[in-house]
Design a protein around this motif. Structure first.
Motif, PDB file in Angstrom:
ATOM      1  N   LEU A   1       0.974  -1.403   0.249  1.00 63.69           N
ATOM      2  CA  LEU A   1       0.095   0.222   0.058  1.00 63.69           C
ATOM      3  C   LEU A   1       0.945   0.827  -0.247  1.00 63.69           C
ATOM      4  CD1 LEU A   1      -0.983  -2.115   2.374  1.00 63.69           C
ATOM      5  CD2 LEU A   1      -3.247  -0.384   2.037  1.00 63.69           C
ATOM      6  N   ASN A   2       0.473   2.875  -0.779  1.00 65.75           N
ATOM      7  CA  ASN A   2       1.369   3.336  -0.232  1.00 65.75           C
ATOM      8  C   ASN A   2      -0.073   4.484   0.485  1.00 65.75           C
ATOM      9  OD1 ASN A   2       1.395   3.039  -3.606  1.00 65.75           O
ATOM     10  ND2 ASN A   2       3.235   4.029  -3.262  1.00 65.75           N
ATOM     11  N   PRO A   3       0.633   5.131   1.714  1.00 63.76           N
ATOM     12  CA  PRO A   3      -0.434   5.609   3.055  1.00 63.76           C
ATOM     13  C   PRO A   3      -0.902   6.043   2.391  1.00 63.76           C
ATOM     14  CG  PRO A   3       2.327   5.266   3.288  1.00 63.76           C
ATOM     15  CD  PRO A   3       2.051   4.608   1.842  1.00 63.76           C
ATOM     16  N   TYR A   4      -0.101   7.538   1.510  1.00 61.05           N
ATOM     17  CA  TYR A   4      -0.916   9.004   2.138  1.00 61.05           C
ATOM     18  C   TYR A   4      -0.725   9.229   0.093  1.00 61.05           C
ATOM     19  CZ  TYR A   4       1.753   9.478   6.322  1.00 61.05           C
ATOM     20  OH  TYR A   4       2.080   9.274   6.988  1.00 61.05           O
ATOM     21  N   ARG A   5      -0.043   8.785  -0.724  1.00 67.17           N
ATOM     22  CA  ARG A   5      -0.100   8.881  -2.476  1.00 67.17           C
ATOM     23  C   ARG A   5      -1.977   8.967  -2.119  1.00 67.17           C
ATOM     24  NH1 ARG A   5       3.094   6.661  -6.373  1.00 67.17           N
ATOM     25  NH2 ARG A   5       2.042   4.731  -5.650  1.00 67.17           N
ATOM     26  N   SER A   6      -2.138  10.550  -2.538  1.00 68.47           N
ATOM     27  CA  SER A   6      -3.859  10.336  -3.473  1.00 68.47           C
ATOM     28  C   SER A   6      -4.276  10.491  -4.452  1.00 68.47           C
ATOM     29  CB  SER A   6      -4.653  11.625  -2.416  1.00 68.47           C
ATOM     30  OG  SER A   6      -6.032  11.674  -2.248  1.00 68.47           O
TER      31      SER A   6
ATOM     32  N   PHE B   1       4.332  -0.979   3.037  1.00 73.04           N
ATOM     33  CA  PHE B   1       4.681   0.078   2.705  1.00 73.04           C
ATOM     34  C   PHE B   1       6.445   0.621   2.143  1.00 73.04           C
ATOM     35  CE2 PHE B   1       2.177   2.685   6.139  1.00 73.04           C
ATOM     36  CZ  PHE B   1       1.011   1.860   6.015  1.00 73.04           C
ATOM     37  N   ASP B   2       6.116   1.515   0.794  1.00 77.95           N
ATOM     38  CA  ASP B   2       7.215   1.904  -0.199  1.00 77.95           C
ATOM     39  C   ASP B   2       8.136   3.112   0.830  1.00 77.95           C
ATOM     40  OD1 ASP B   2       5.468   3.720  -0.567  1.00 77.95           O
ATOM     41  OD2 ASP B   2       5.397   2.130  -2.344  1.00 77.95           O
ATOM     42  N   ASP B   3       8.371   3.621  -0.713  1.00 76.81           N
ATOM     43  CA  ASP B   3       9.385   4.996   0.148  1.00 76.81           C
ATOM     44  C   ASP B   3       8.427   6.390   0.221  1.00 76.81           C
ATOM     45  OD1 ASP B   3       9.111   4.283  -2.289  1.00 76.81           O
ATOM     46  OD2 ASP B   3      10.750   5.648  -2.954  1.00 76.81           O
ATOM     47  N   TYR B   4       7.051   5.819  -0.068  1.00 77.81           N
ATOM     48  CA  TYR B   4       6.194   7.117  -0.385  1.00 77.81           C
ATOM     49  C   TYR B   4       5.595   7.825   1.033  1.00 77.81           C
ATOM     50  CZ  TYR B   4       7.146   7.730  -5.772  1.00 77.81           C
ATOM     51  OH  TYR B   4       8.202   8.089  -6.339  1.00 77.81           O
ATOM     52  N   PHE B   5       6.292   8.534   1.124  1.00 79.02           N
ATOM     53  CA  PHE B   5       5.868   8.952   2.835  1.00 79.02           C
ATOM     54  C   PHE B   5       5.585  10.721   2.607  1.00 79.02           C
ATOM     55  CE2 PHE B   5       8.160   5.090   4.450  1.00 79.02           C
ATOM     56  CZ  PHE B   5       6.309   5.181   5.002  1.00 79.02           C
ATOM     57  N   TYR B   6       6.650  11.669   3.136  1.00 83.28           N
ATOM     58  CA  TYR B   6       6.149  12.588   2.697  1.00 83.28           C
ATOM     59  C   TYR B   6       7.241  13.182   1.267  1.00 83.28           C
ATOM     60  CZ  TYR B   6       4.600  15.147   7.012  1.00 83.28           C
ATOM     61  OH  TYR B   6       4.645  15.411   8.077  1.00 83.28           O
TER      62      TYR B   6
END
Length: 732
Positions: free
Chosen positions: A127-132, A192-197
Motif C-alpha cells: 500500500l501507498n499510505p499517503y499518495r492520494s 509500505f514503500d518509500d512514498y511518505f512525504y
C-alpha cells in the motif's frame, strides 16, 4: 608496468570471489509487482476479468520457475483499491475508470492471495499510505475518493495530492484501510514503500504549516514534527496488525540512503532529512519486522550497493529484525545494466546473509519479460535451488509437528513420497507446507545444505513425485519436514528409498530361513525391509515394549551345546537397526518358548549384538527372531547375521582338507564333485540362506546341472555321514 599487473591480479581475485555463488538455505527472494500506471500489471487498464487472471497466473508461474518465493503486490496505489473495498473506489489501473468494478465481478486481491499460496509464495499487500492523486490533471477520480470526500486532508504538491501525515484523522484513516485488508484477506504481510512525504521538487513547498501550528505536540522544529508524524503512523499500523493477527508481517521499503555521509563515503539525498523518513527509529523501537531499503545503485561509487547493504544490515541485526536489499532490475532497461551486475549484487547480499536475509527486485516487468535473459540466469544460477523464507522468532518460534506416515514408492524412473498431515503444534499452528530433501547416503545428510532441497510444496500438499531414477540395488535418503506459516521447521523424518533392494522373505515364523552354524562367523545378509508385526509378544529383554515388533525369523540345527549368534547392522546410529534377538525352542511355530534374548535396552542402533546360548541339544532345531527396538522404523533395514559353534569335528569349511575335489569353480552349467567317501546330500544356498538346489547323491564322482541357478555368490553344503563340508561357490 608491474604496478598495473599487480592491480590487475587484485581485480581478478576480487572479481573471482565476487562471482562465487552461495546458496543459503533461508533467504527472501522477492519481487515488487507495481500496478500504478500499469507499470507491471495488468498490462493495460480495462482488460477483461479473464485476461487479468490469466496475466497474473502466467506471471506467477514465471516467478516460480525463476525461484522467487515472495510477492509484494501493490493493491492500493493512490487511495484506491485492487480489492473489494467498501471505503475506497476500484482503481483506474484495474478497469480504466476509478470506481468502476471489474466485469464480471471478482475480488482481485482474494484471487492473488489464493493463486500465490497455491504456488508456495508469501504475498504481502503493498500500500501507498499517503499518495492520494497521482496527477491532478489526468487521474480518474471517483465520487467516493478520499480527495473528494475529505479535501482538507489532501495537500496538493505540484501535480500530485498527498494525504497530510500531520493529521491524526489521516493516520487513523490509513490504519483502518490496511486493517480491512488484514482482517478480510489471508495476506502474509503489509508493505509500505518509500512514498511518505513527497520527494523535494524545486519551487514547490509542502503546505502543512497550519497542521503544525494546530497540533505541534511540543515540537518547535517542523522537520522533527514531520518525522514524528510518520513514526506515529508506523507505530499505529504495527500495533494494530499485531493485535489482530500477530503472524502478519509489517515492513517498509525506504529510500536507500538514510543520511548522506552514512556510512562514510556515501552521498546523495537523505531519507531522514528530505522525506522525513526514519527507519532507524522504527527498527530501534521494533515497530517493523523488516526493512527493505531501495538500493538502486551499482557496486562501487558514492552510492555503493555493498557499503549500503552492509550498513542497513547492521541496523536491522542490532535490533533483532530482518533486512532485505532492494535490487534495481529496472535499470537493465533504463540504464543498460548488465545481468552480471544483478548477479554480483545477489552474491554481495549472500556474503552477509546473517544480517541481510534476502532481496527484492524492482520491478516485475524485467523478470516477466525475461529482459536480457534475467529469468533464465536466476533459474540456472543464483536461484537454481529452492530455499526457505527466514523465520521471525519474535513473532513465532514454535515449530510444527513433523509429518506422519511418511512413505516412499520406488519405480524405475521416479520416486513417489507420501505423508499425512500432523496434528497442530502446542501453539495451535498447523503445518502449512512441507520440504523434501534428497541425499545419496546418510553420511551426506545435512539439512543446512540448500542444494539438497528438491521441493518446497504448496499448502497442505501430502505427496511429491520426484522424477529421479535410483539405480537398481541402490537407495537414496529422503528427509521430509513440515513448516508453519512463519517458516519454523519441524524435526525431520528420514526415509530410505531403495530400488530393487532385498525384501524380507522370512517375515513369518513359517517362512523362517535356515542358518548354518560354522566354526567361524560367516555372515548372511538379512533385512527388516517389508517385515510386519507377528503374533509373538515382545521379547523378555525388551524393556521398552517396542510396539512395532516388525520381526523376521530364522532357524538353525544345533551342532553343539553352545552357539553364538551375531547380528551386525548396516548404517550407524539411530538410522540403523537397533536389534532385539530372541531364541526359541519348540516343535513348530505355534509352540515356541523363549529361552534367551538380548538387545532390548535401546540407544544402540548400528551396534553389533551378540547372544551366546548354552545348554542346547545337538541335532535339535531352534528358532531365532529379530526385530528393531523402539517406535520408528530404522532408515537402514539391512543387517548381517551369523551363528557359530566351538566343535570343529562336526564341520569343515575347507573342502580340500577332506580329500574332495569341487570343479569348476566358478561354474556356469555343470558342477563336478569327487571325493573318497559316500555323499548323502548336496545343498546350495544363496546369501539369504534360501535353498536353491537340493540333490541326493547316488554315486561318486557326481555331475550336477546348475544352469537354472542365477549368477551370483552361493554356499554349497556337502552332507556326509558325520559332518558337513561348506564351500563358497560362484555361479556364472
Amino acid at each position: 608496468m608491474h604496478k598495473y599487473f599487480i592491480i590487475g591480479i587484485i581485480f581478478l581475485l576480487c572479481y573471482s570471489l565476487q562471482a562465487q555463488t552461495i546458496y543459503p538455505k533461508r533467504e527472501v527472494r522477492a519481487v515488487w509487482v507495481a500496478t500504478v500506471s500499469n507499470v507491471d500489471y495488468p498490462s493495460s487498464s480495462g482488460l477483461t476479468t479473464t485476461a487479468q487472471k490469466n496475466e497474473f497466473i502466467d506471471m506467477l508461474d514465471k516467478f516460480k520457475l525463476a525461484g522467487i518465493n515472495t510477492i509484494f503486490m501493490q493493491v492500493r496505489p493512490s487511495c484506491d483499491a485492487f480489492y473489494n473495498n467498501p471505503n475506497e473506489p476500484w482503481s483506474q489501473w484495474l478497469t480504466g475508470t476509478q470506481g468502476v468494478a471489474p466485469s464480471p465481478l471478482y475480488d482481485p486481491l482474494d484471487f492473488y492471495v489464493n493463486e500465490a499460496h497455491k504456488r508456495g509464495f508469501e504475498i504481502h499487500a503493498w500500500l501507498n499510505p499517503y499518495r492520494s492523486v497521482v496527477n491532478i490533471y489526468s487521474s480518474s477520480i471517483a465520487y467516493n475518493h478520499v480527495s473528494v470526500l475529505y479535501p482538507a486532508w489532501n495537500v496538493t504538491y505540484n501535480t500530485t495530492k498527498i494525504l497530510n501525515p500531520g493529521l491524526q484523522a489521516v493516520r487513523e484513516y490509513v490504519t483502518s484501510v490496511l486493517m480491512y485488508i488484514v482482517n478480510n484477506y489471508d495476506v502474509d504481510g503489509i508493505h509500505f514503500d518509500d512514498y511518505f512525504y513527497p520527494y523535494p521538487q524545486t519551487g514547490y513547498v509542502f503546505n502543512d504549516a497550519n497542521a503544525f501550528a494546530n497540533d505541534p505536540r511540543g515540537f518547535t522544529n517542523i522537520d522533527d514534527w514531520r518525522r514524528d508524524n510518520v513514526n506515529m503512523l508506523i507505530g499505529m499500523v504495527n500495533d494494530s496488525i499485531k493485535a489482530a493477527k500477530k503472524y502478519v508481517k509489517f515492513g517498509v521499503s525506504p529510500f536507500g540512503i538514510w543520511k548522506s555521509g552514512t556510512p562514510p563515503g556515501i552521498t546523495g539525498l537523505s531519507s531522514y532529512y528530505e522525506i522525513y523518513c526514519d527507519p532507524v527509529n522504527w527498527l530501534n523501537n521494533e515497530k517493523i519486522d523488516y526493512v527493505l531499503p531501495q538500493l538502486y545503485w551499482q557496486l562501487g561509487g558514492s552510492q555503493d550497493f555493498n557499503a549500503l547493504s552492509n550498513w542497513w544490515g547492521n541496523q536491522a541485526q542490532s535490533n533483532g529484525r530482518h533486512c532485505y536489499a532492494g535490487i534495481a532490475t529496472y535499470r537493465m532497461s533504463s540504464s543498460n545494466w548488465s545481468v552480471s551486475e544483478i548477479k554480483n549484487q545477489i552474491n554481495t547480499v549472500r556474503n552477509i546473509n546473517s544480517k541481510v536475509q534476502g532481496y527484492s527486485f524492482f520491478s516485475a516487468t524485467q523478470l516477466n519479460n525475461n529482459v536480457k535473459g534475467i529469468n533464465d540466469t536466476l533459474k540456472n544460477n543464483q536461484q537454481k535451488y529452492r530455499c526457505l523464507i527466514p523465520t521471525m522468532p519474535w513473532l513465532d518460534s514454535i515449530p510444527p509437528n513433523p509429518p506422519v506416515n511418511v512413505a516412499a514408492s520406488v519405480a524405475t524412473d521416479h520416486v513417489n513420497i507420501t505423508w499425512q498431515l500432523p496434528a497442530p503444534a502446542a501453539d495451535g499452528d498447523s503445518a502449512r507446507y512441507f520440504v523434501i530433501y534428497r541425499f545419496q547416503d546418510s553420511a551426506s545428510v545435512n539439512l543446512n545444505n540448500a542444494t539438497a532441497i528438491i521441493a518446497v510444496t504448496a499448502r497442505d500438499t501430502t505427496a511429491y513425485y520426484d522424477p529421479y531414477a535410483i539405480p537398481a540395488g541402490s537407495s537414496a535418503i529422503y528427509v521430509v519436514t513440515a513448516c508453519d506459516r512463519l517458516h519454523n521447521e519441524s524435526t525431520p523424518v528420514w526415509l530410505n528409498a531403495c530400488n530393487a533392494c532385498i525384501t524380507a522373505t522370512n517375515n513369518e515364523c513359517e517362512d523362517a530361513l535356515q542358518l548354518i552354524s560354522h566354526t567361524t562367523c560367516q555372515y548372511t545378509l538379512g533385512t527388516l525391509n517389508g517385515a510386519t508385526a507377528g503374533q509373538l509378544p515382545k521379547a523378555s529383554c525388551d524393556a521398552f515394549g517396542s510396539p512395532a515388533l516388525k520381526d523376521v525369523f530364522y532357524y538353525f540345527i544345533a551342532e553343539d551345546s553352545e552357539h553364538t549368534i551375531e547380528v551386525n547392522p548396516t548404517g550407524v546410529g539411530s538410522e540403523a537397526v537397533d536389534a532385539v534377538l530372541a531364541v526359541y525352542s519348540g516343535n513348530n511355530c505355534s509352540a515356541l518358548a523363549e529361552i534367551s534374548c538380548t538387545g532390548g535396552s535401546g540407544g544402540s542402533g548400528g551396534v553389533t549384538k551378540t547372544l551366546t546360548l548354552n545348554g542346547l541339544t545337538p541335532g535339535q532345531q531352534y528358532w531365532l527372531r529379530i526385530y528393531d527396538y523402539g517406535t520408528l522404523d530404522p532408515l537402514y533395514t539391512e543387517f548381517e547375521i551369523c551363528i557359530t559353534h566351538n566343535v570343529s569335528s562336526h564341520i569343515s569349511s575347507n573342502i580340500t582338507d577332506m580329500g574332495a575335489v569341487l570343479y569348476p569353480n566358478p561354474a556356469k552349467q555343470f558342477l563336478n564333485i569327487n571325493m573318497g567317501q559316500k555323499i548323502q546330500t548336496v545343498i546350495i544356498r544363496n546369501s539369504m540362506g534360501q535353498v536353491v538346489f537340493n540333490r541326493t547323491i547316488d554315486e561318486i564322482p557326481a555331475q550336477m546341472d546348475i544352469s537354472d541357478i542365477k549368477p551370483g555368490f552361493y554356499f554349497i553344503e556337502i552332507l556326509l555321514n558325520d559332518f558337513t563340508i561348506i564351500q563358497k561357490l560362484i555361479k556364472q
